[in-house]
Design a protein around this motif. Sequence first.
Motif: not given
Length: 280
Positions: A196-204
Amino acid sequence: MKSKYQVRYAASPQDVKTYDTTRLRDEFLIQNLLESDAVNLVYSHYDRFITGGIVPVQSSIKLDTIDPLKADYFLERRELGIINIGETGTVTVDGTSFVLEHKEALYVGKGNKDIVFTSKSPDAPAQFYLNSTPAHKTYPNKKIGTNDVEVIELGAPETANARTLRKYIVNSVIDVCQLQMGMTTLKPGSSWNTMPAHVHNRRMEVYFYFEVPEDQAVCHFMGQPQETRHIWINNKQAVISPPWSIHSGSGTSSYTFIWGMAGENLDYGDMDHCKINELK
């Protein structure tokens, strides 16, 4: 040798919704990184992350500063991660030489001035893939061999995402400021990474895809979870992933990719997961 470089600016998710295929590729896809006897760099305004490639064939190549850094030398305010995806090569850092075999890595800390890349043989050159980020402190230079990495087995054949993740330059392996790098290899018969995909607004993040067989490709998915886009990627190409974007791919065959991250923290597990059946 003067480095060739591009500058990529940050884009908001609202703007990216309007991009056509050409614009999407121009903004996020990085091509032609690994050219013989050349230094190619892409400076991204996402966390000031630099992605690069150096292939020394006929002679050694020194990594010089570039104008966007406004620095006297490349690592005046930066740290650097290097992974060799080619044959045997040497990286010499302020007079100290580190031999890197295939898939071995080197961390170079802030403040080192002279970084020189050499291949053992011009007939079988090293191919150095680089990631660099701003640094606030100097940590020791360190080679990371294939036996030094942290290994995690992920996924399953039933979901076509069985893969081996190797952490090279992470704070559980060495001391770093903010750069993190590792390598993930898809097992035969599997095609999906980071699913499953994810995002992390704290890191690119930046993904560099390689070991993609000739005439095969990887479809990389990006965008907000409810507004996804895709970019078709060939062998030895990279893609920039903004903090607000998912970053996941599916290949027409198995493949390997190097992931590099920078941003707010060093917590590898800092992820906001996206349910597969809610992606759009």
